[in-house]
Design a protein around this motif. Structure first.
Motif, PDB file in Angstrom:
ATOM      1  N   HIS A 154       0.870  -1.173   0.000  1.00 20.39           N
ATOM      2  CA  HIS A 154       0.000   0.000   0.000  1.00 20.39           C
ATOM      3  C   HIS A 154       0.905   1.219   0.000  1.00 20.39           C
ATOM      4  O   HIS A 154       1.711   1.397   0.891  1.00 20.39           O
ATOM      5  CB  HIS A 154      -0.905   0.012   1.234  1.00 20.39           C
ATOM      6  N   ALA A 155       0.794   2.045  -1.027  1.00 20.99           N
ATOM      7  CA  ALA A 155       1.679   3.201  -1.167  1.00 20.99           C
ATOM      8  C   ALA A 155       1.029   4.462  -0.610  1.00 20.99           C
ATOM      9  O   ALA A 155      -0.182   4.635  -0.689  1.00 20.99           O
ATOM     10  CB  ALA A 155       2.007   3.408  -2.644  1.00 20.99           C
ATOM     11  N   PRO A 156       1.853   5.370  -0.049  1.00 16.29           N
ATOM     12  CA  PRO A 156       1.302   6.650   0.391  1.00 16.29           C
ATOM     13  C   PRO A 156       0.886   7.471  -0.819  1.00 16.29           C
ATOM     14  O   PRO A 156       1.421   7.300  -1.905  1.00 16.29           O
ATOM     15  CB  PRO A 156       2.474   7.301   1.119  1.00 16.29           C
ATOM     16  N   SER A 157      -0.069   8.368  -0.620  1.00 15.73           N
ATOM     17  CA  SER A 157      -0.555   9.156  -1.753  1.00 15.73           C
ATOM     18  C   SER A 157      -0.246  10.635  -1.568  1.00 15.73           C
ATOM     19  O   SER A 157      -0.072  11.120  -0.460  1.00 15.73           O
ATOM     20  CB  SER A 157      -2.048   8.948  -1.959  1.00 15.73           C
ATOM     21  N   VAL A 158      -0.174  11.341  -2.707  1.00 16.46           N
ATOM     22  CA  VAL A 158       0.086  12.767  -2.721  1.00 16.46           C
ATOM     23  C   VAL A 158      -1.182  13.537  -2.381  1.00 16.46           C
ATOM     24  O   VAL A 158      -1.163  14.481  -1.618  1.00 16.46           O
ATOM     25  CB  VAL A 158       0.630  13.206  -4.103  1.00 16.46           C
ATOM     26  N   LEU A 159      -2.316  13.137  -2.940  1.00 17.50           N
ATOM     27  CA  LEU A 159      -3.606  13.772  -2.679  1.00 17.50           C
ATOM     28  C   LEU A 159      -4.530  12.748  -2.041  1.00 17.50           C
ATOM     29  O   LEU A 159      -4.243  11.560  -2.028  1.00 17.50           O
ATOM     30  CB  LEU A 159      -4.219  14.283  -3.988  1.00 17.50           C
ATOM     31  N   GLU A 160      -5.644  13.179  -1.550  1.00 18.47           N
ATOM     32  CA  GLU A 160      -6.594  12.275  -0.909  1.00 18.47           C
ATOM     33  C   GLU A 160      -7.862  12.144  -1.735  1.00 18.47           C
ATOM     34  O   GLU A 160      -8.104  12.899  -2.661  1.00 18.47           O
ATOM     35  CB  GLU A 160      -6.936  12.796   0.494  1.00 18.47           C
ATOM     36  N   GLY A 161      -8.684  11.179  -1.376  1.00 19.66           N
ATOM     37  CA  GLY A 161      -9.990  11.002  -2.003  1.00 19.66           C
ATOM     38  C   GLY A 161      -9.901  10.509  -3.434  1.00 19.66           C
ATOM     39  O   GLY A 161      -9.025   9.726  -3.783  1.00 19.66           O
ATOM     40  N   ASP A 162     -10.821  10.985  -4.273  1.00 17.70           N
ATOM     41  CA  ASP A 162     -10.899  10.536  -5.653  1.00 17.70           C
ATOM     42  C   ASP A 162      -9.687  10.948  -6.482  1.00 17.70           C
ATOM     43  O   ASP A 162      -9.454  10.396  -7.547  1.00 17.70           O
ATOM     44  CB  ASP A 162     -12.163  11.092  -6.325  1.00 17.70           C
ATOM     45  N   ASN A 163      -8.931  11.942  -6.028  1.00 20.72           N
ATOM     46  CA  ASN A 163      -7.769  12.428  -6.771  1.00 20.72           C
ATOM     47  C   ASN A 163      -6.454  11.876  -6.235  1.00 20.72           C
ATOM     48  O   ASN A 163      -5.390  12.386  -6.565  1.00 20.72           O
ATOM     49  CB  ASN A 163      -7.718  13.957  -6.722  1.00 20.72           C
ATOM     50  N   ALA A 164      -6.480  10.845  -5.403  1.00 19.37           N
ATOM     51  CA  ALA A 164      -5.271  10.300  -4.787  1.00 19.37           C
ATOM     52  C   ALA A 164      -4.255   9.882  -5.841  1.00 19.37           C
ATOM     53  O   ALA A 164      -4.601   9.252  -6.836  1.00 19.37           O
ATOM     54  CB  ALA A 164      -5.619   9.127  -3.891  1.00 19.37           C
ATOM     55  N   ILE A 165      -3.030  10.260  -5.603  1.00 19.95           N
ATOM     56  CA  ILE A 165      -1.930   9.896  -6.491  1.00 19.95           C
ATOM     57  C   ILE A 165      -0.945   9.079  -5.665  1.00 19.95           C
ATOM     58  O   ILE A 165      -0.411   9.558  -4.671  1.00 19.95           O
ATOM     59  CB  ILE A 165      -1.207  11.141  -7.043  1.00 19.95           C
ATOM     60  N   SER A 166      -0.717   7.837  -6.077  1.00 18.73           N
ATOM     61  CA  SER A 166       0.238   6.983  -5.388  1.00 18.73           C
ATOM     62  C   SER A 166       0.870   6.046  -6.406  1.00 18.73           C
ATOM     63  O   SER A 166       0.392   5.936  -7.539  1.00 18.73           O
ATOM     64  CB  SER A 166      -0.448   6.186  -4.279  1.00 18.73           C
ATOM     65  N   THR A 167       1.945   5.378  -6.012  1.00 14.65           N
ATOM     66  CA  THR A 167       2.571   4.419  -6.920  1.00 14.65           C
ATOM     67  C   THR A 167       1.674   3.194  -7.013  1.00 14.65           C
ATOM     68  O   THR A 167       1.475   2.495  -6.027  1.00 14.65           O
ATOM     69  CB  THR A 167       3.984   4.026  -6.445  1.00 14.65           C
ATOM     70  N   PRO A 168       1.091   2.943  -8.174  1.00 11.79           N
ATOM     71  CA  PRO A 168       0.139   1.848  -8.313  1.00 11.79           C
ATOM     72  C   PRO A 168       0.832   0.501  -8.530  1.00 11.79           C
ATOM     73  O   PRO A 168       2.026   0.440  -8.826  1.00 11.79           O
ATOM     74  CB  PRO A 168      -0.646   2.250  -9.562  1.00 11.79           C
ATOM     75  N   ALA A 169       0.062  -0.552  -8.393  1.00 12.71           N
ATOM     76  CA  ALA A 169       0.546  -1.875  -8.780  1.00 12.71           C
ATOM     77  C   ALA A 169       0.971  -1.800 -10.244  1.00 12.71           C
ATOM     78  O   ALA A 169       0.351  -1.107 -11.055  1.00 12.71           O
ATOM     79  CB  ALA A 169      -0.558  -2.906  -8.593  1.00 12.71           C
ATOM     80  N   THR A 170       2.044  -2.511 -10.576  1.00  9.20           N
ATOM     81  CA  THR A 170       2.662  -2.353 -11.888  1.00  9.20           C
ATOM     82  C   THR A 170       3.109  -3.699 -12.440  1.00  9.20           C
ATOM     83  O   THR A 170       3.626  -4.532 -11.704  1.00  9.20           O
ATOM     84  CB  THR A 170       3.888  -1.408 -11.773  1.00  9.20           C
ATOM     85  N   ASP A 171       2.915  -3.894 -13.738  1.00 11.93           N
ATOM     86  CA  ASP A 171       3.487  -5.034 -14.456  1.00 11.93           C
ATOM     87  C   ASP A 171       4.792  -4.553 -15.081  1.00 11.93           C
ATOM     88  O   ASP A 171       4.788  -3.571 -15.843  1.00 11.93           O
ATOM     89  CB  ASP A 171       2.554  -5.525 -15.566  1.00 11.93           C
ATOM     90  N   TRP A 172       5.896  -5.223 -14.782  1.00 11.82           N
ATOM     91  CA  TRP A 172       7.220  -4.809 -15.265  1.00 11.82           C
ATOM     92  C   TRP A 172       7.654  -5.666 -16.438  1.00 11.82           C
ATOM     93  O   TRP A 172       7.546  -6.897 -16.400  1.00 11.82           O
ATOM     94  CB  TRP A 172       8.244  -4.898 -14.137  1.00 11.82           C
ATOM     95  N   TYR A 173       8.175  -4.994 -17.478  1.00  3.69           N
ATOM     96  CA  TYR A 173       8.666  -5.654 -18.686  1.00  3.69           C
ATOM     97  C   TYR A 173      10.155  -5.341 -18.848  1.00  3.69           C
ATOM     98  O   TYR A 173      10.609  -4.253 -18.507  1.00  3.69           O
ATOM     99  CB  TYR A 173       7.889  -5.149 -19.926  1.00  3.69           C
ATOM    100  N   ARG A 174      10.882  -6.276 -19.396  1.00  2.09           N
ATOM    101  CA  ARG A 174      12.338  -6.126 -19.504  1.00  2.09           C
ATOM    102  C   ARG A 174      12.779  -5.023 -20.465  1.00  2.09           C
ATOM    103  O   ARG A 174      13.918  -4.600 -20.437  1.00  2.09           O
ATOM    104  CB  ARG A 174      12.980  -7.439 -19.921  1.00  2.09           C
ATOM    105  N   SER A 175      11.864  -4.535 -21.311  1.00  2.00           N
ATOM    106  CA  SER A 175      12.233  -3.476 -22.259  1.00  2.00           C
ATOM    107  C   SER A 175      11.025  -2.596 -22.568  1.00  2.00           C
ATOM    108  O   SER A 175       9.872  -2.995 -22.359  1.00  2.00           O
ATOM    109  CB  SER A 175      12.762  -4.088 -23.557  1.00  2.00           C
ATOM    110  N   PHE A 176      11.320  -1.415 -23.099  1.00  2.60           N
ATOM    111  CA  PHE A 176      10.263  -0.510 -23.561  1.00  2.60           C
ATOM    112  C   PHE A 176       9.458  -1.177 -24.679  1.00  2.60           C
ATOM    113  O   PHE A 176       8.234  -1.096 -24.709  1.00  2.60           O
ATOM    114  CB  PHE A 176      10.902   0.801 -24.048  1.00  2.60           C
ATOM    115  N   SER A 177      10.147  -1.855 -25.597  1.00  2.00           N
ATOM    116  CA  SER A 177       9.474  -2.508 -26.730  1.00  2.00           C
ATOM    117  C   SER A 177       8.476  -3.550 -26.266  1.00  2.00           C
ATOM    118  O   SER A 177       7.364  -3.641 -26.794  1.00  2.00           O
ATOM    119  CB  SER A 177      10.499  -3.168 -27.657  1.00  2.00           C
TER     120      SER A 177
END
Length: 191
Positions: free
Chosen positions: A9-32
């Motif tokens: 669970h990441a801390p958020s910059v804003l609260e409520g509906d506008n919360a900004i936090s580091t979300p769950a992410t799928d990582w790929y070995r390259s941009f391509s």
């Protein structure tokens, strides 16, 4: 198959509906590889996802007035299982975790999450716990003993339109010491 980063669970910059936090992410070995899954990252975001050198410095150059770092959370905590595997540390071992927001002209542009294993905090690495509001990038790129590994590109699971759509991360190495830096690009950087 991407690696998944879901167990935190990441801390958020804003609260409520506008919360900004580091979300769950799928990582790929390259941009391509990530772009095959989500072609929209080929737009303006591609510049930031593939930028070599210091992201901090590039953001500072983009500012018209002021660049600053807000600390969201910093201290000893357990990395996600996926982060521990990426760093090659035991899953249950704590690390120094630093989460910050990089702001340009009073607008949040990038969320950054750094995982520093305990072994890296010894010797000169002790300084990494005392950066305060100084950007980590300024420290790493001013110390030639730190070398960056290859980038991975992340596709984020957004919970609202203010969340990052994509991210990048890389490991930095200094001898046997390592750390992991993830940078999550907010929509305000590429409106």
């Amino acid at each position: 198959m991407p690696s998944r980063d879901f167990d935190r669970h990441a801390p958020s910059v804003l609260e409520g509906d506008n919360a900004i936090s580091t979300p769950a992410t799928d990582w790929y070995r390259s941009f391509s590889a990530a772009a095959l899954k989500n072609p929209t990252i080929h737009g303006p975001l591609s510049h930031w996802l593939t930028l070599e050198g210091s992201l901090t410095r590039a953001l500072q150059l983009r500012c018209r007035e002021h660049f600053h770092v807000d600390i969201l959370q910093e201290g000893f905590a357990r990395p996600t299982v996926e982060e521990a595997h990426t760093l090659g540390i035991p899953v249950r071992q704590n690390a120094w975790i630093r989460e910050v927001c990089l702001n340009g002209d009073n607008t949040p542009w990038v969320l950054a999450r750094t995982i520093i294993p305990l072994a890296t905090l010894s010797g000169r690495g002790r300084r990494l716990r005392n950066l305060g509001r100084r950007p980590l990038g300024a420290y790493l790129f001013s110390n030639p003993q730190w070398q960056r590994g290859p980038f991975e590109t992340g596709l984020c699971h957004r919970v609202n339109r203010h969340q990052p759509m994509a991210a990048r991360r890389s490991r930095f190495f200094s001898g046997h010491h390592t750390l992991l830096v993830g940078e999550y690009f907010l929509p305000t950087l590429c409106p």
